[in-house]
Write an enzyme that holds these catalytic residues in place. Structure first.
Site, PDB file in Angstrom:
ATOM      1  N   HIS A   1       0.840  -1.206   0.000  1.00  0.00           N
ATOM      2  CA  HIS A   1       0.000   0.000   0.000  1.00  0.00           C
ATOM      3  C   HIS A   1       0.876   1.259   0.000  1.00  0.00           C
ATOM      4  CE1 HIS A   1      -2.935   2.720   2.326  1.00  0.00           C
ATOM      5  NE2 HIS A   1      -3.453   2.554   1.117  1.00  0.00           N
TER       6      HIS A   1
ATOM      7  N   HIS B   1      -1.177  11.501  -2.101  1.00  0.00           N
ATOM      8  CA  HIS B   1      -2.459  11.049  -1.562  1.00  0.00           C
ATOM      9  C   HIS B   1      -3.424  12.208  -1.324  1.00  0.00           C
ATOM     10  CE1 HIS B   1      -5.356   9.739   1.513  1.00  0.00           C
ATOM     11  NE2 HIS B   1      -5.205   8.533   0.994  1.00  0.00           N
TER      12      HIS B   1
HETATM   13  O1  G3P Z   1      -6.449   1.799  -3.119  1.00  0.00           O
HETATM   14  C1  G3P Z   1      -6.626   1.331  -1.825  1.00  0.00           C
HETATM   15  C2  G3P Z   1      -6.426   2.408  -0.779  1.00  0.00           C
HETATM   16  O2  G3P Z   1      -5.230   3.074  -1.043  1.00  0.00           O
HETATM   17  C3  G3P Z   1      -7.554   3.398  -0.737  1.00  0.00           C
HETATM   18  O3  G3P Z   1      -7.455   4.315   0.308  1.00  0.00           O
HETATM   19  O4  G3P Z   1      -6.920   6.510   1.295  1.00  0.00           O
HETATM   20  O5  G3P Z   1      -5.209   4.720   1.302  1.00  0.00           O
HETATM   21  O6  G3P Z   1      -5.816   5.876  -0.817  1.00  0.00           O
HETATM   22  P1  G3P Z   1      -6.299   5.397   0.521  1.00  0.00           P
HETATM   23 MG    MG Z   2      -4.612   4.726  -2.260  1.00  0.00          MG
END
Ligand code: G3P
Ligand code: MG
Length: 248
Positions: free
Chosen positions: A13, A55
């Site tokens: 992630h 992000h």
């Molecule tokens: O794509 C999965 C996840 O990254 C979605 O949430 O806020 O971490 O971008 P976020």
């Molecule tokens: Mg994400």
């Protein structure tokens, strides 16, 4: 139609979770060193339309800049530090372009989930430009990048611009009952869901309907195994040093 998940089951992630500054090339290197062959990262546009990894809409949390990233040109964003907020080891880390991440991931046999993360109000333009860039950058890839977004407007624009790239719909909270219609309308291969809102019945229903399902962000090894046992195709984790592909 029965959609197939051709990607690895475990996905780093934001490159390396919290081990390195999120959404940077340094993070991708840490994820790769820990054996990950797929990474998720967030992409939006600079003021002059360059796809970059970031992000938040605003710069404060992950850089020494201020205000909206979309108010700055790529040249202006390039003067900022996207690593010092995390730790001194990463001071000076620049904002990456999608181009540089494509080069790194392709050279290292890493598959990509590009999360289209538009600045609020810029959904259609971001979906279109990210899809066009991804088509060009991954033209020689063994697998195309999976495009995903919480924004249905962005996914629709990506679909219209480059219908051949696979797409997944992200859902932040409880999954709405009309999820099959949404996937059909957006021609998505599946859903990428928040772990807090999934259970075995939902996972099985999605798979039985012929769609894929991936779940974020799972930082407990037992939970990763449970989700995969239920038929989840992919799991996103921050814990890249302990929940590694070779530990599954
Ligand atoms: O794509 C999965 C996840 O990254 C979605 O949430 O806020 O971490 O971008 P976020
Ligand atoms: Mg994400």
């Amino acid at each position: 139609m029965n959609h197939h998940w051709p990607y690895p089951a475990l996905i780093a992630h934001r490159g390396a979770g919290k081990v390195a500054p999120e959404n940077t090339l340094a993070a991708m290197r840490i994820g790769a060193q820990n054996g990950f062959h797929m990474m998720e990262y967030d992409v939006k546009l600079s003021r002059d339309g360059v796809p970059v990894l970031l992000h938040d809409d605003e710069l404060e949390r992950t850089s020494n800049g201020q205000g909206l990233a979309s108010a700055l040109t790529f040249a202006e964003l390039s003067t900022l530090d996207f690593g010092a907020w995390h730790s001194t080891a990463y001071a000076g880390e620049p904002i990456p372009t999608l181009n540089s991440i494509a080069a790194f991931t392709l050279a290292n046999q890493i598959h990509s989930n590009i999360e289209i993360k538009p600045t609020t109000g810029d959904e259609a333009q971001t979906g279109r430009l990210v899809a066009l860039a991804a088509r060009a950058l991954w033209a020689q890839a063994s697998l195309p990048p999976l495009l995903s977004s919480f924004s249905e407007v962005a996914l629709q624009a990506a679909h219209e611009a480059v219908p051949t790239l696979p797409r997944a719909l992200l859902i932040e909270e409880a999954v709405p009952a009309d999820w099959p219609e949404r996937l059909e309308r957006l021609a998505c291969m599946g859903l990428n869901l928040n772990d807090r809102f999934v259970d075995q019945a939902l996972i099985q229903a999605i798979r039985q309907a012929g769609y894929t399902v991936a779940v974020w962000t799972v930082n407990d090894a037992e939970r990763v195994r449970e989700l995969l046992d239920w038929g989840c195709n992919g799991v996103f984790t921050d814990k890249v040093t302990t929940i590694r592909p070779d530990t599954l």
